[in-house]
Every structure is written in C-alpha cells, then in structure tokens.
Write a protein that holds these residues in place. Structure first.
Motif, PDB file in Angstrom:
ATOM      1  N   ASP A  75       0.821  -1.214   0.000  1.00 14.56           N
ATOM      2  CA  ASP A  75       0.000   0.000   0.000  1.00 14.56           C
ATOM      3  C   ASP A  75       0.855   1.265   0.000  1.00 14.56           C
ATOM      4  O   ASP A  75       1.898   1.327   0.660  1.00 14.56           O
ATOM      5  CB  ASP A  75      -0.905   0.033   1.247  1.00 14.56           C
ATOM      6  N   THR A  76       0.402   2.245  -0.745  1.00 12.53           N
ATOM      7  CA  THR A  76       0.956   3.597  -0.664  1.00 12.53           C
ATOM      8  C   THR A  76      -0.211   4.542  -0.357  1.00 12.53           C
ATOM      9  O   THR A  76      -1.387   4.174  -0.533  1.00 12.53           O
ATOM     10  CB  THR A  76       1.623   4.029  -1.977  1.00 12.53           C
ATOM     11  N   LEU A  77       0.112   5.752   0.069  1.00  7.27           N
ATOM     12  CA  LEU A  77      -0.958   6.710   0.326  1.00  7.27           C
ATOM     13  C   LEU A  77      -1.745   7.016  -0.943  1.00  7.27           C
ATOM     14  O   LEU A  77      -2.955   7.263  -0.897  1.00  7.27           O
ATOM     15  CB  LEU A  77      -0.387   8.004   0.917  1.00  7.27           C
ATOM     16  N   PHE A  78      -1.038   7.004  -2.084  1.00 12.76           N
ATOM     17  CA  PHE A  78      -1.723   7.252  -3.352  1.00 12.76           C
ATOM     18  C   PHE A  78      -2.777   6.173  -3.604  1.00 12.76           C
ATOM     19  O   PHE A  78      -3.911   6.470  -4.003  1.00 12.76           O
ATOM     20  CB  PHE A  78      -0.707   7.274  -4.498  1.00 12.76           C
ATOM     21  N   ASP A  79      -2.419   4.905  -3.365  1.00 16.40           N
ATOM     22  CA  ASP A  79      -3.354   3.792  -3.576  1.00 16.40           C
ATOM     23  C   ASP A  79      -4.549   3.893  -2.630  1.00 16.40           C
ATOM     24  O   ASP A  79      -5.702   3.702  -3.028  1.00 16.40           O
ATOM     25  CB  ASP A  79      -2.650   2.457  -3.350  1.00 16.40           C
ATOM     26  N   ILE A  80      -4.249   4.202  -1.355  1.00 20.11           N
ATOM     27  CA  ILE A  80      -5.316   4.282  -0.356  1.00 20.11           C
ATOM     28  C   ILE A  80      -6.267   5.439  -0.682  1.00 20.11           C
ATOM     29  O   ILE A  80      -7.486   5.306  -0.580  1.00 20.11           O
ATOM     30  CB  ILE A  80      -4.718   4.450   1.055  1.00 20.11           C
ATOM     31  N   HIS A  84     -10.442   5.230  -1.809  1.00 22.28           N
ATOM     32  CA  HIS A  84     -11.494   5.884  -1.016  1.00 22.28           C
ATOM     33  C   HIS A  84     -11.957   7.208  -1.621  1.00 22.28           C
ATOM     34  O   HIS A  84     -12.690   7.965  -0.963  1.00 22.28           O
ATOM     35  CB  HIS A  84     -10.993   6.105   0.413  1.00 22.28           C
ATOM     36  N   ASP A  85     -11.532   7.484  -2.858  1.00 22.90           N
ATOM     37  CA  ASP A  85     -11.979   8.685  -3.558  1.00 22.90           C
ATOM     38  C   ASP A  85     -11.688   9.945  -2.728  1.00 22.90           C
ATOM     39  O   ASP A  85     -12.549  10.801  -2.537  1.00 22.90           O
ATOM     40  CB  ASP A  85     -13.485   8.591  -3.847  1.00 22.90           C
ATOM     41  N   THR A  86     -10.455  10.017  -2.248  1.00 24.28           N
ATOM     42  CA  THR A  86     -10.056  11.141  -1.415  1.00 24.28           C
ATOM     43  C   THR A  86      -8.664  11.611  -1.816  1.00 24.28           C
ATOM     44  O   THR A  86      -8.060  11.066  -2.742  1.00 24.28           O
ATOM     45  CB  THR A  86     -10.100  10.754   0.075  1.00 24.28           C
ATOM     46  N   ARG A  87      -8.144  12.596  -1.120  1.00 23.90           N
ATOM     47  CA  ARG A  87      -6.829  13.151  -1.426  1.00 23.90           C
ATOM     48  C   ARG A  87      -5.810  12.702  -0.388  1.00 23.90           C
ATOM     49  O   ARG A  87      -6.164  12.472   0.778  1.00 23.90           O
ATOM     50  CB  ARG A  87      -6.879  14.684  -1.463  1.00 23.90           C
ATOM     51  N   ILE A  88      -4.557  12.632  -0.808  1.00 21.64           N
ATOM     52  CA  ILE A  88      -3.487  12.250   0.117  1.00 21.64           C
ATOM     53  C   ILE A  88      -3.416  13.224   1.278  1.00 21.64           C
ATOM     54  O   ILE A  88      -3.286  12.824   2.442  1.00 21.64           O
ATOM     55  CB  ILE A  88      -2.132  12.188  -0.624  1.00 21.64           C
ATOM     56  N   GLU A  89      -3.539  14.539   0.981  1.00 19.12           N
ATOM     57  CA  GLU A  89      -3.447  15.528   2.055  1.00 19.12           C
ATOM     58  C   GLU A  89      -4.580  15.386   3.057  1.00 19.12           C
ATOM     59  O   GLU A  89      -4.418  15.712   4.236  1.00 19.12           O
ATOM     60  CB  GLU A  89      -3.422  16.952   1.484  1.00 19.12           C
ATOM     61  N   ASP A  90      -5.749  14.866   2.614  1.00 22.62           N
ATOM     62  CA  ASP A  90      -6.862  14.654   3.543  1.00 22.62           C
ATOM     63  C   ASP A  90      -6.545  13.506   4.508  1.00 22.62           C
ATOM     64  O   ASP A  90      -6.908  13.555   5.687  1.00 22.62           O
ATOM     65  CB  ASP A  90      -8.147  14.345   2.773  1.00 22.62           C
ATOM     66  N   VAL A 111      -9.375   7.287   7.464  1.00 20.70           N
ATOM     67  CA  VAL A 111      -9.394   7.771   6.082  1.00 20.70           C
ATOM     68  C   VAL A 111     -10.735   8.434   5.770  1.00 20.70           C
ATOM     69  O   VAL A 111     -11.787   7.785   5.865  1.00 20.70           O
ATOM     70  CB  VAL A 111      -9.137   6.614   5.093  1.00 20.70           C
ATOM     71  N   PRO A 112     -10.726   9.734   5.407  1.00 24.01           N
ATOM     72  CA  PRO A 112     -11.979  10.376   4.962  1.00 24.01           C
ATOM     73  C   PRO A 112     -12.391   9.821   3.602  1.00 24.01           C
ATOM     74  O   PRO A 112     -11.542   9.538   2.757  1.00 24.01           O
ATOM     75  CB  PRO A 112     -11.607  11.853   4.884  1.00 24.01           C
ATOM     76  N   VAL A 113     -13.693   9.676   3.408  1.00 26.01           N
ATOM     77  CA  VAL A 113     -14.207   9.033   2.200  1.00 26.01           C
ATOM     78  C   VAL A 113     -14.896  10.055   1.300  1.00 26.01           C
ATOM     79  O   VAL A 113     -15.639  10.923   1.770  1.00 26.01           O
ATOM     80  CB  VAL A 113     -15.203   7.915   2.570  1.00 26.01           C
ATOM     81  N   LYS A 114     -14.611   9.946  -0.002  1.00 22.77           N
ATOM     82  CA  LYS A 114     -15.279  10.752  -1.037  1.00 22.77           C
ATOM     83  C   LYS A 114     -15.183  12.256  -0.767  1.00 22.77           C
ATOM     84  O   LYS A 114     -16.192  12.956  -0.725  1.00 22.77           O
ATOM     85  CB  LYS A 114     -16.748  10.328  -1.165  1.00 22.77           C
TER      86      LYS A 114
END
Length: 252
Positions: A75-80, A84-90, A111-114
């Motif tokens: 897993d990377t933050l980009f994949d996660i 979850h249809d979110t941004r890395i910074e979120d 992880v915040p979603v969408k």
C-alpha cells in the motif's frame, strides 16, 4: 332668600365647623392643625432584570465520512486515497503522526471518504439545463449567481482561434479534456466561473464551462461554434448578464 338657599348655607356652615382645626390623612388618621401634613405614600419602583439574550443554536459542522483502514503489503498513500476517492493531504490531515513515505503493514489509518468532487458528465449537465425554467422576466427561476455586464465573443477550432491545425496534438480538445462541441462548450475565466459550471446565457441557451483561453479574462465568455464564418459574424456582444445554474468543481 329662598328656603333652598338657606338650607345649603346651613349645610356649608356645619361642614366648616366639623373640619376646622383638623385634617384627615389618606389612611383615616387625624392630624392636628399646625402639624406637618401627612407623608404621601411612597412609590416603590421594582427594577426587573434584563431579558436573557437568546441562545444561539449550535451549528452542525459538515464533516466527511471517516473509515478505518488497515495498511496492507504494498500500500501507498496514493493507492489508499484512490480506493477511497479522497486526497493524500486529507489522509495526512487525519493522521498527523504517520510518515507518508514509510507506511507500516497493519498500521491503522483514519481515512476520509469521497472528499473529491468529480465533474459531471455532459448528460448530467444537460439534465441541469433541461430542468431550468424561465420566469416572466426572462431570468431562470433558480440560479446561484448572476454576473452582470459580460462580454460575449465566439470561437472555433480554426487556427485563428486556437493556434492549432487539424492533426496537431490537442486539436479540438478543450481545457477540460473534452472535445469542444457546439451547443455545449464555452470558454471562461476559471477565476470567475469555475470549470464545469452550468451557465445560462440569454439568447444563446445553457452552456458548460469546459474551456479556457489566454484572451478570456474576467467577464469575457467565448462561445464555441463549428462554423468559422458564423463565429466571425457573431462579433462582440457587450453588457450581457449571465446566470450560473450550478457551480463546477473548478478542476480541469
């Protein structure tokens, strides 16, 4: 003197005799003549406390849905973020202690979603336009913003408008990545009108903010047409009020 006048005189004299040398106060106590007159009743004023100020109702903050995610191998933050249809910074914002470059297998993340708002398809945009109803004044019955005093021009895919010839990379492609289409596409200044906004232009109709241009700044809107001759004769239309029916995502 008439008898009736004599009777009244006698009654008046008797009253003077009864009251001479005495005063009667308001509560029936007799005060001797020469003493101070009775103290008038004291008027008591009651000071009421000021009315309590109305309590402000708490405002509920709109927050993104949060899910718990366990980091898996590879897993990377980009994949996660993509899952979850979110941004890395979120994700980093909700997990300030993590090292984005070194995730640990089994690490638990909030992880915040969408959180990413995706631009609508042309079919979805067309639905917004079809639901628009004009009032008796010619304005849409519902709109988000009215921008007054806009300038309208027209452009095509021709070299004089885009600086490109057929076969050149990006020929006919708008800044949104979609192919320019008559009856749909307009070029706008994204600082004023976010990309993918739905716009109603009186006399022209509902259009979509899908393109930008170096000369399109401020309240200048360029309307796309297929026919070069028609675009040339379109000219410049001044002082046009336009209406934002729906704000776009602002993303290309």
């Amino acid at each position: 003197m008439q008898p009736r006048s004599i009777g009244m005189t006698l009654l008046f004299a008797a009253t003077l005799l009864l009251t001479s040398g005495h005063l009667t106060d308001s509560v029936g106590n007799v005060a001797q003549e020469g003493l101070l007159p009775p103290t008038p009743p004291v008027s008591r004023s009651v000071t009421l406390p000021p009315p309590a100020a109305p309590q402000a109702q708490p405002t509920k903050a709109i927050t993104a849905e949060i899910t718990s995610y366990r980091v898996q191998a590879g897993d990377t933050l980009f994949d996660i973020a993509a899952k979850h249809d979110t941004r890395i910074e979120d994700i980093v914002k909700h997990n300030p202690s993590i090292d984005p470059a070194q995730l640990s297998i089994g690490q638990q993340l909030q992880v915040p979603v969408k959180t990413i708002k995706h631009p609508k398809s042309r079919d979805e945009l067309a639905d917004v336009g079809e639901r628009m109803v004009l009032s008796q004044t010619g304005e849409p019955s519902r709109y988000l913003r009215k921008i007054q005093g806009c300038t309208l021009t027209a452009y095509t895919n021709a070299f004089e408008s885009t600086g490109k010839h057929p076969g050149d990379p990006g020929y006919g492609v708008t800044a949104s990545g979609r192919i320019a289409k008559e009856g749909l596409t307009i070029a706008v200044d994204p600082e004023l009108i976010p990309m993918h906004s739905v716009v109603y232009i009186p006399g022209i109709g509902v259009r979509y903010a899908e393109d930008t241009g170096g000369a399109v700044k401020g309240r200048h809107i360029d309307v796309f047409y297929n026919d070069d001759e028609y675009a040339r004769h379109f000219g410049v239309k001044q002082a046009v009020d336009i209406y934002i029916l729906e704000e776009g995502t602002g993303e290309s």
